[in-house]
Design an enzyme around this catalytic site. Structure first.
Site, PDB file in Angstrom:
ATOM      1  N   ASP A   1      50.148  30.760  83.234  1.00 31.75           N
ATOM      2  CA  ASP A   1      48.736  30.808  82.802  1.00 31.75           C
ATOM      3  C   ASP A   1      47.863  31.225  83.982  1.00 31.75           C
ATOM      4  O   ASP A   1      46.953  32.039  83.840  1.00 31.75           O
ATOM      5  CB  ASP A   1      48.262  29.437  82.291  1.00 31.75           C
ATOM      6  CG  ASP A   1      48.298  29.342  80.766  1.00 31.75           C
ATOM      7  OD1 ASP A   1      49.202  29.957  80.167  1.00 31.75           O
ATOM      8  OD2 ASP A   1      47.429  28.655  80.184  1.00 31.75           O
TER       9      ASP A   1
ATOM     10  N   TYR B   1      60.530  19.567  78.862  1.00 31.11           N
ATOM     11  CA  TYR B   1      60.240  19.935  77.481  1.00 31.11           C
ATOM     12  C   TYR B   1      61.289  19.379  76.522  1.00 31.11           C
ATOM     13  O   TYR B   1      60.974  19.058  75.389  1.00 31.11           O
ATOM     14  CB  TYR B   1      60.196  21.460  77.330  1.00 31.11           C
ATOM     15  CG  TYR B   1      58.865  22.082  77.665  1.00 31.11           C
ATOM     16  CD1 TYR B   1      58.354  22.011  78.952  1.00 31.11           C
ATOM     17  CD2 TYR B   1      58.120  22.740  76.693  1.00 31.11           C
ATOM     18  CE1 TYR B   1      57.146  22.589  79.264  1.00 31.11           C
ATOM     19  CE2 TYR B   1      56.906  23.324  76.998  1.00 31.11           C
ATOM     20  CZ  TYR B   1      56.421  23.247  78.285  1.00 31.11           C
ATOM     21  OH  TYR B   1      55.218  23.810  78.588  1.00 31.11           O
TER      22      TYR B   1
ATOM     23  N   ASP C   1      55.378  27.186  82.991  1.00 31.72           N
ATOM     24  CA  ASP C   1      54.294  27.149  81.994  1.00 31.72           C
ATOM     25  C   ASP C   1      52.946  27.220  82.703  1.00 31.72           C
ATOM     26  O   ASP C   1      52.070  28.015  82.349  1.00 31.72           O
ATOM     27  CB  ASP C   1      54.414  25.859  81.173  1.00 31.72           C
ATOM     28  CG  ASP C   1      53.285  25.731  80.166  1.00 31.72           C
ATOM     29  OD1 ASP C   1      53.009  26.729  79.472  1.00 31.72           O
ATOM     30  OD2 ASP C   1      52.669  24.648  80.096  1.00 31.72           O
TER      31      ASP C   1
ATOM     32  N   ASP D   1      53.128  23.615  94.486  1.00 32.31           N
ATOM     33  CA  ASP D   1      51.693  23.489  94.803  1.00 32.31           C
ATOM     34  C   ASP D   1      51.264  24.626  95.719  1.00 32.31           C
ATOM     35  O   ASP D   1      50.216  25.248  95.534  1.00 32.31           O
ATOM     36  CB  ASP D   1      51.379  22.105  95.410  1.00 32.31           C
ATOM     37  CG  ASP D   1      52.365  21.654  96.488  1.00 32.31           C
ATOM     38  OD1 ASP D   1      53.399  22.330  96.688  1.00 32.31           O
ATOM     39  OD2 ASP D   1      52.104  20.618  97.127  1.00 32.31           O
TER      40      ASP D   1
ATOM     41  N   LYS E   1      59.853  21.822  93.668  1.00 31.26           N
ATOM     42  CA  LYS E   1      59.172  20.708  94.330  1.00 31.26           C
ATOM     43  C   LYS E   1      60.259  19.861  94.983  1.00 31.26           C
ATOM     44  O   LYS E   1      60.409  18.659  94.702  1.00 31.26           O
ATOM     45  CB  LYS E   1      58.355  19.930  93.269  1.00 31.26           C
ATOM     46  CG  LYS E   1      57.426  18.870  93.818  1.00 31.26           C
ATOM     47  CD  LYS E   1      56.198  19.415  94.528  1.00 31.26           C
ATOM     48  CE  LYS E   1      55.427  18.275  95.169  1.00 31.26           C
ATOM     49  NZ  LYS E   1      54.379  18.739  96.091  1.00 31.26           N
TER      50      LYS E   1
HETATM   51  C1  IPM Z   1      53.612  28.834  76.305  1.00 35.40           C
HETATM   52  C2  IPM Z   1      52.851  27.793  75.534  1.00 35.40           C
HETATM   53  C3  IPM Z   1      53.840  26.805  74.950  1.00 35.40           C
HETATM   54  C4  IPM Z   1      54.571  26.129  76.095  1.00 35.40           C
HETATM   55  C5  IPM Z   1      53.213  25.747  74.028  1.00 35.40           C
HETATM   56  C6  IPM Z   1      52.400  26.383  72.923  1.00 35.40           C
HETATM   57  C7  IPM Z   1      54.244  24.808  73.471  1.00 35.40           C
HETATM   58  O1  IPM Z   1      51.890  27.169  76.315  1.00 35.40           O
HETATM   59  O2  IPM Z   1      54.399  29.579  75.688  1.00 35.40           O
HETATM   60  O3  IPM Z   1      53.435  28.917  77.514  1.00 35.40           O
HETATM   61  O4  IPM Z   1      54.083  25.162  76.674  1.00 35.40           O
HETATM   62  O5  IPM Z   1      55.663  26.605  76.420  1.00 35.40           O
HETATM   63 MN    MN Z   2      51.824  27.917  78.350  1.00 33.44          MN
END
Ligand code: IPM
Ligand code: MN
Length: 353
Positions: free
Chosen positions: A247, A142, A243, A219, A187
């Site tokens: 999710d 990032y 990240d 993975d 990894k």
């Molecule tokens: C998160 C989001 C952010 C990230 C984006 C919006 C930049 O997806 O907070 O997980 O990738 O960190």
């Molecule tokens: Mn995210």
């Protein structure tokens, strides 16, 4: 206690859920005799429109001077479909993390008994899953050196020993407070940066003999998370892997609208829902305010105000049990409630219990 809170409502459904978070915070402070002040500041697309910068200096200063930031969401589809846009709302989020030194992102994944049927996974797999992802937030790809021309592009996944040690320390300490099982996700079979992470984790593990530390390739961890989510207690991983995995983890609960997070480090801590700005729902009073409200619980708990956190968690559980739910989690045929109605019900519960 005296609390000064910076309120960054941002874009999309942000302002609607922010109002509910603030109302809950006020109700809890009143009940427990804390004095609280709120200062609003702009961020994201809203700030780009107003002042041309997704995380303006003035917002930074309001955050820096606050005890905590209550953040909602940033993002606007206008920018997603324009790869040439010079500034994007997300840059505001990244700037906030970097400038406030928020290197540790804490994302708990928990299931709610009455909602396990809502998960895309079978309920006997998810029932009882309860783990925390600790994601490194200010390093890796990032923020590493980037390059892009028409024929070549790269991002650099740079980590220093200092960055790795401080996030692992947070993770070991969380594990000590929980079921004492830490999974270091990397990894290391391919990436040099991961090999450094694993080396440092192996050096630190003996300092925490009560913690059962294991190592898993990312993975494999992605697979394990949906096959056997109860395996995990505390997961620690780098920025990009975290990240993606968080999710995935958020699906386990059955709605992204339920999960809060905290970002902590050297500066003012930030508390925010894990979901985004859901622009399609903006102004429709349908977004679930619970993730934002549980972020307020995490905020209190950060300051060791555990009873304050608990009453919020109790109120949220009671609202779910009473079927006071936004449309995405309502049972078939049940009445649905709006963002405002769910928030007001929770506030009333807090006032009367
Ligand atoms: C998160 C989001 C952010 C990230 C984006 C919006 C930049 O997806 O907070 O997980 O990738 O960190
Ligand atoms: Mn995210």
């Amino acid at each position: 206690m005296k609390l000064n809170i910076a309120v960054l409502a941002g874009d999309g459904i942000g302002p609607e859920i922010s109002v509910q978070g603030v109302a809950v915070m006020k109700a809890v402070c009143k009940k427990f005799n804390h004095s609280v002040t709120f200062k609003e500041a702009v961020c994201g697309a809203d700030a780009i429109e107003k002042v041309g910068d997704p995380f303006p200096q003035e917002t930074f200063e309001i955050c820096r001077e606050a005890d905590a930031v209550l953040f909602s969401a940033v993002g606007d589809p206008k920018f997603d479909n324009d790869p040439t846009a010079k500034v994007r709302p997300e840059q505001g989020l990244l700037a906030m993390r970097k400038k406030l030194g928020l290197f540790a992102n804490i994302r708990p994944v928990q299931t709610f008994k009455c909602l396990v049927h809502n998960s895309p996974l079978k309920s006997d797999i998810v029932d009882g899953a309860d783990f925390i992802c600790i994601r490194e937030l200010t390093g890796g790809m990032y923020f590493g050196e980037k390059y892009q021309d028409d024929n070549k592009a790269f991002d650099t996944n740079l980590y220093t020993r200092h960055e790795v040690e401080r996030i692992l320390k947070v993770a070991f300490e969380y594990a000590l407070k929980r079921r004492k099982h830490l999974t270091v996700v990397d990894k290391a079979n391919v990436l040099a940066s991961s090999r450094l992470w694993r080396k440092i984790a192996q050096e630190m593990a003996p300092l925490y003999p009560e913690v059962n530390t294991d190592y898993m390739y990312v993975d494999n961890a992605a697979m394990k998370m949906i096959q056997d989510p109860r395996f995990f207690d505390v997961i620690v991983t780098e920025n990009t892997f975290g990240d993606i995995l968080t999710d995935e983890g958020s699906c386990i609960s059955g709605s992204m609208g339920l999960l809060p997070s905290a970002s902590t480090g050297t500066g003012t801590p930030v508390f925010e829902p894990i979901h985004g700005s859901w622009p399609q729902a903006k102004g429709k009073n349908i977004a679930n305010p619970i993730a934002q409200i549980l972020s307020v619980a995490m905020l209190f708990e950060y300051f060791n105000l555990m009873d304050e956190g608990e009453i919020i968690r109790n109120a949220v559980n009671a609202s779910l049990d009473a079927n006071i739910r936004t449309p995405e989690i309502q049972v078939n045929g049940g009445a649905t409630y709006g963002t405002r109605e769910v928030g007001e019900w929770i506030v009333k519960y807090i006032k009367t219990h």
